[in-house]
Design a protein around this motif. Structure first.
Motif, PDB file in Angstrom:
ATOM      1  N   GLU A   1      48.219  40.291  39.002  1.00 49.91           N
ATOM      2  CA  GLU A   1      47.029  41.126  39.023  1.00 49.91           C
ATOM      3  C   GLU A   1      47.398  42.597  38.889  1.00 49.91           C
ATOM      4  O   GLU A   1      46.705  43.359  38.214  1.00 49.91           O
ATOM      5  CB  GLU A   1      46.274  40.880  40.333  1.00 49.91           C
ATOM      6  CG  GLU A   1      44.783  40.823  40.149  1.00 49.91           C
ATOM      7  CD  GLU A   1      44.060  40.681  41.467  1.00 49.91           C
ATOM      8  OE1 GLU A   1      44.720  40.451  42.500  1.00 49.91           O
ATOM      9  OE2 GLU A   1      42.834  40.814  41.459  1.00 49.91           O
ATOM     10  N   SER A   2      48.493  42.984  39.516  1.00 47.27           N
ATOM     11  CA  SER A   2      48.913  44.378  39.444  1.00 47.27           C
ATOM     12  C   SER A   2      49.402  44.768  38.049  1.00 47.27           C
ATOM     13  O   SER A   2      49.516  45.944  37.742  1.00 47.27           O
ATOM     14  CB  SER A   2      50.029  44.656  40.460  1.00 47.27           C
ATOM     15  OG  SER A   2      49.543  44.427  41.763  1.00 47.27           O
TER      16      SER A   2
ATOM     17  N   GLY B   1      47.746  43.820  35.500  1.00 47.48           N
ATOM     18  CA  GLY B   1      46.546  43.843  34.673  1.00 47.48           C
ATOM     19  C   GLY B   1      46.062  42.465  34.250  1.00 47.48           C
ATOM     20  O   GLY B   1      45.155  42.353  33.428  1.00 47.48           O
ATOM     21  N   VAL B   2      46.664  41.409  34.796  1.00 51.50           N
ATOM     22  CA  VAL B   2      46.204  40.055  34.469  1.00 51.50           C
ATOM     23  C   VAL B   2      45.023  39.743  35.386  1.00 51.50           C
ATOM     24  O   VAL B   2      45.160  39.792  36.603  1.00 51.50           O
ATOM     25  CB  VAL B   2      47.324  39.014  34.709  1.00 51.50           C
ATOM     26  CG1 VAL B   2      46.828  37.611  34.418  1.00 51.50           C
ATOM     27  CG2 VAL B   2      48.541  39.341  33.865  1.00 51.50           C
TER      28      VAL B   2
ATOM     29  N   ASN C   1      46.900  50.938  45.024  1.00 51.57           N
ATOM     30  CA  ASN C   1      46.985  49.888  44.021  1.00 51.57           C
ATOM     31  C   ASN C   1      45.785  48.933  44.065  1.00 51.57           C
ATOM     32  O   ASN C   1      45.605  48.084  43.205  1.00 51.57           O
ATOM     33  CB  ASN C   1      48.306  49.144  44.307  1.00 51.57           C
ATOM     34  CG  ASN C   1      48.511  47.924  43.482  1.00 51.57           C
ATOM     35  OD1 ASN C   1      48.810  46.877  44.011  1.00 51.57           O
ATOM     36  ND2 ASN C   1      48.334  48.033  42.183  1.00 51.57           N
TER      37      ASN C   1
ATOM     38  N   THR D   1      39.692  46.227  41.810  1.00 57.91           N
ATOM     39  CA  THR D   1      40.786  45.282  42.020  1.00 57.91           C
ATOM     40  C   THR D   1      42.072  45.796  41.372  1.00 57.91           C
ATOM     41  O   THR D   1      42.022  46.688  40.516  1.00 57.91           O
ATOM     42  CB  THR D   1      40.418  43.943  41.367  1.00 57.91           C
ATOM     43  OG1 THR D   1      40.102  44.204  40.001  1.00 57.91           O
ATOM     44  CG2 THR D   1      39.220  43.312  42.049  1.00 57.91           C
ATOM     45  N   PRO D   2      43.215  45.227  41.779  1.00 59.08           N
ATOM     46  CA  PRO D   2      44.490  45.677  41.204  1.00 59.08           C
ATOM     47  C   PRO D   2      44.505  45.645  39.684  1.00 59.08           C
ATOM     48  O   PRO D   2      45.114  46.507  39.060  1.00 59.08           O
ATOM     49  CB  PRO D   2      45.490  44.667  41.774  1.00 59.08           C
ATOM     50  CG  PRO D   2      44.907  44.247  43.054  1.00 59.08           C
ATOM     51  CD  PRO D   2      43.419  44.246  42.855  1.00 59.08           C
ATOM     52  N   ASN D   3      43.799  44.668  39.082  1.00 57.70           N
ATOM     53  CA  ASN D   3      43.927  44.630  37.615  1.00 57.70           C
ATOM     54  C   ASN D   3      43.131  45.747  36.942  1.00 57.70           C
ATOM     55  O   ASN D   3      43.485  46.212  35.867  1.00 57.70           O
ATOM     56  CB  ASN D   3      43.672  43.222  37.053  1.00 57.70           C
ATOM     57  CG  ASN D   3      42.232  42.899  36.841  1.00 57.70           C
ATOM     58  OD1 ASN D   3      41.613  43.401  35.915  1.00 57.70           O
ATOM     59  ND2 ASN D   3      41.684  42.071  37.714  1.00 57.70           N
TER      60      ASN D   3
ATOM     61  N   ALA E   1      45.366  48.730  37.296  1.00 57.89           N
ATOM     62  CA  ALA E   1      46.419  48.644  36.288  1.00 57.89           C
ATOM     63  C   ALA E   1      45.909  49.174  34.952  1.00 57.89           C
ATOM     64  O   ALA E   1      46.604  49.908  34.252  1.00 57.89           O
ATOM     65  CB  ALA E   1      46.898  47.203  36.154  1.00 57.89           C
ATOM     66  N   GLN E   2      44.672  48.821  34.623  1.00 59.90           N
ATOM     67  CA  GLN E   2      44.091  49.290  33.362  1.00 59.90           C
ATOM     68  C   GLN E   2      43.947  50.809  33.333  1.00 59.90           C
ATOM     69  O   GLN E   2      43.963  51.426  32.275  1.00 59.90           O
ATOM     70  CB  GLN E   2      42.721  48.658  33.143  1.00 59.90           C
ATOM     71  CG  GLN E   2      42.802  47.210  32.692  1.00 59.90           C
ATOM     72  CD  GLN E   2      41.474  46.506  32.797  1.00 59.90           C
ATOM     73  OE1 GLN E   2      40.426  47.103  32.617  1.00 59.90           O
ATOM     74  NE2 GLN E   2      41.508  45.222  33.111  1.00 59.90           N
TER      75      GLN E   2
ATOM     76  N   SER F   1      50.993  51.449  37.746  1.00 56.35           N
ATOM     77  CA  SER F   1      51.755  50.217  37.868  1.00 56.35           C
ATOM     78  C   SER F   1      52.660  50.315  39.089  1.00 56.35           C
ATOM     79  O   SER F   1      52.807  51.393  39.656  1.00 56.35           O
ATOM     80  CB  SER F   1      52.582  49.973  36.613  1.00 56.35           C
ATOM     81  OG  SER F   1      53.156  48.700  36.690  1.00 56.35           O
TER      82      SER F   1
ATOM     83  N   LEU G   1      48.549  44.636  29.226  1.00 56.05           N
ATOM     84  CA  LEU G   1      47.477  45.573  28.887  1.00 56.05           C
ATOM     85  C   LEU G   1      47.587  46.093  27.457  1.00 56.05           C
ATOM     86  O   LEU G   1      46.686  46.735  26.953  1.00 56.05           O
ATOM     87  CB  LEU G   1      47.461  46.735  29.872  1.00 56.05           C
ATOM     88  CG  LEU G   1      47.057  46.308  31.284  1.00 56.05           C
ATOM     89  CD1 LEU G   1      47.261  47.432  32.267  1.00 56.05           C
ATOM     90  CD2 LEU G   1      45.613  45.836  31.302  1.00 56.05           C
TER      91      LEU G   1
END
Lengths: 342, 268
Positions: free
Chosen positions: A207-208, A210-211, B62, B83-85, B88-89, B93, B117
């Motif tokens: 998840e971190s 970007g999944v 994060n 959320t973390p994702n 990340a976007q 990281s 990504l």
């Protein structure tokens, strides 16, 4: 285990060509007993395809799902109804739509995976197994109001030519299985498969990076169910030649689970090895009983033996080789290869 | 060392602002009313004794933890309820304290996941190996090979990371974070458990990335020597509160910090 990069080596292509020649030319020309086609090759390919579906969700994405047979039933009955009710729909078209219907159901039953995991998810997905069979049994429409409970599957007709002999049906299945296996390998080795495995191995880290867990898990459920759905339709139309919900009971789900684990979690070739082993092993035992012991051992004992041996093997593999027979095969190949080099 | 040399990327305006955040688990306060900022292109260290709330701080930035109070802003956008994702976007990281690698995957595959990504091909493109997917895979692979080369892990790139020694796993994890090309990297104890030699190499990688690409770094580290060497500014946390914030030389002479590290009890 091996690097999941979607580039193919020379040996991959050679293996592919050898297998294709074997499957499409050598087997149809040399095997002349219908028994081999109808009782071994056809169910083997169908169940291997379903096992690939199980691999996607369990071996690659790490979601403990049990209920492959339910999605096979969904695919089988969808295909039956599509051919029955839609005029002029080609067989392959019906097959694809059946898979899509199973995939849609798979997404719905995959939703619990966003909240629960492990053994609890297994219990939740078990619901799909019973629910799908119940719906088909409950509503007569799915069975075209047939009172006998067993419906004969329609003949497979492609471009106006019926494919009804064992060899013909085998070839139809082989085409579908080949195409779908290639698609599965491409996904498993490419970025799609990497996302699945990332979710399997460490979801927080995935998840971190970007999944999206939601997207990845539901995608895996959909693809897994698609494979099961198509496999179910083929299984009903070529092996069973009939449609009855009981054929897709929980036992079949477990069988596919065993094929998946024995073959090797997270491998595509393991699906074929596992399915082959579980199908052929009883045949081998029977053969031994009849030809080596000349009937000295009772048939019931032989079938009981089968269960015992499967159980023991499952435990042995879980402990000593969680990656299954595919791994054993790889190791053996490596050892042979090394010896040759010396 | 970085202040004297001429840097390619001059330290700029705040890129990350943590405003008065508080985080508690049940009745235990992990972070209490804490504020600090991170400037663009700087190497910012977070130090503090065990249980000071350092990792919790990274987990808040994060998106893994949601602070009960306060806000965090990245590049001017407030990060809340995401959320973390999504984080990340936005270009953040990280690496994890206790290694969070994909154990059964090879080193290069782990790093390739970091390219997520930058992958636009969907599963159908990949399944059918359409030109789009092939092209993308090629570009991503090339990028990852560069990272592998940079981190000097060519020899182990095809080994499942679960089988690698600890120091190399840490490197692979840094590689995965680098592959995202994030503008802010959160490194949770990147040098924990390493020997002097390994630490020196890790420091070199971190500084090189910072100098070469201007990546902003926030790192948690226990080794004071390392912190003094590589960071531009240091935040000191103790019991979830900031007890020191400033350049390394200044923090080192701060009496509160010395007390916290020597275990002088609070209120004296």
């Amino acid at each position: 285990m091996s690097t999941a990069i979607s580039t193919y080596s020379k040996s991959d292509y050679i293996n592919f060509i050898v297998l294709m020649v074997l499957g499409f030319l050598v087997i149809p020309m040399t095997v002349n007993s219908d028994y081999w086609f109808t009782s071994i090759l056809i169910p083997w390919l169908c169940l291997a395809l379903a096992t690939i579906g199980q691999q996607v969700i369990m071996g690659y994405t790490g979601q403990l799902a049990l209920g492959a047979a339910g999605f096979m039933a969904a695919g089988a009955f969808a295909c039956f109804n599509l051919i029955l009710r839609v005029d002029g729909l080609p067989f392959f078209g019906a097959l694809i739509i059946s898979g899509l219907i199973a995939a849609a159901i798979g997404i719905v039953f995959g939703l619990p995976s966003l909240r629960i995991r492990g053994i609890y998810l297994m219990v939740a997905t078990l619901a799909s197994q019973f629910f799908i069979i119940w719906v088909i049994d409950k509503f007569g429409w799915f069975k075209n109001y047939d009172s006998s409970g067993i419906i004969t599957a329609q003949d497979i007709v492609i471009f106006g030519r019926p494919y009804t002999t064992p060899v013909d049906m085998y070839l139809v299945i082989l085409v579908v299985v080949t195409v779908m296996t290639i698609l599965a390998i491409n996904m498993a080795r490419g970025s799609t498969g990497r996302n699945w495995m990332a979710v399997r191995d460490m979801d927080v880290a995935a998840e971190s990076m970007g999944v999206s867990l939601l997207k990845t898990k539901l995608q895996a459920f959909a693809i897994s169910s698609f494979f099961c759905g198509v496999a179910g339709a083929l299984f009903a139309f070529t092996y069973l030649k009939s449609l009855e919900p009981v054929a897709f009971d929980i036992k079949l789900s477990f069988k596919i689970l065993f094929m998946c684990i024995l073959g090797g979690l997270g491998t595509i070739n393991g699906a074929f090895i596992g399915a082959g082993f579980i199908l052929l092993f009883p045949v081998l035992l029977n053969y031994l009983g009849n030809n080596v012991f000349h009937g000295a051992i009772d048939a019931t004992i032989i079938s009981a033996m089968e269960q015992v041996v499967f159980g023991v093997l499952m435990i042995v593999f879980m402990i000593y080789e969680p990656l299954g027979m595919a791994r054993l095969w790889e190791n053996t190949k490596q050892r042979l290869f090394k010896k040759k080099n010396k | 060392m970085s202040t004297i040399e001429e840097r390619k990327f001059k330290i700029g305006d705040p890129i990350l602002e943590v405003n008065n955040i508080s985080l508690s688990f049940g009745g235990v306060n992990a972070i209490t009313d804490t504020s600090f900022n991170v400037l663009e292109h700087e190497v910012r260290a977070i130090i503090g004794p065990n249980g000071a709330g350092k990792s919790s701080m990274l987990n808040c930035i994060n998106g893994i933890y949601k602070p009960q109070k306060g806000s965090i802003a990245f590049k001017g956008d407030t990060l809340s309820k995401i959320t973390p994702n999504i984080i990340a976007q936005m270009g953040i990281s990280r690496t994890f304290q206790n290694l969070a690698l994909f154990k059964r995957m090879s080193a290069i595959d782990n790093i390739l996941v970091g390219r997520k990504l930058h992958s636009k091909a969907n599963f159908l493109d990949v399944a059918l190996q359409l030109p789009k997917a092939r092209r993308e895979e090629k570009v991503n692979l090339k990028k990852c090979e560069e990272i592998v080369e940079f981190l000097e892990i060519e020899k182990i790139k095809d080994t499942p990371v679960g089988k690698l020694p600890y120091g190399l796993q840490k490197r692979v994890e840094l590689g995965r974070a680098l592959a995202t090309e994030a503008s802010l990297l959160l490194l949770d104890e990147p040098m924990a458990g390493m020997n002097v030699e390994e630490k020196r190499e890790m420091c070199r990688f971190i500084l090189e990335v910072n100098e070469e690409y201007g990546t902003t770094m926030v790192l948690i580290e226990h080794d004071m020597g390392v912190v003094m060497d590589i960071s531009d500014r240091v935040v000191v946390l103790d019991y979830g509160k900031i007890i020191g914030d400033g350049p390394p030389e200044e923090v080192r002479t701060n009496q509160n910090v010395i007390d916290a590290y020597l275990g002088v009890s609070h209120g004296e």
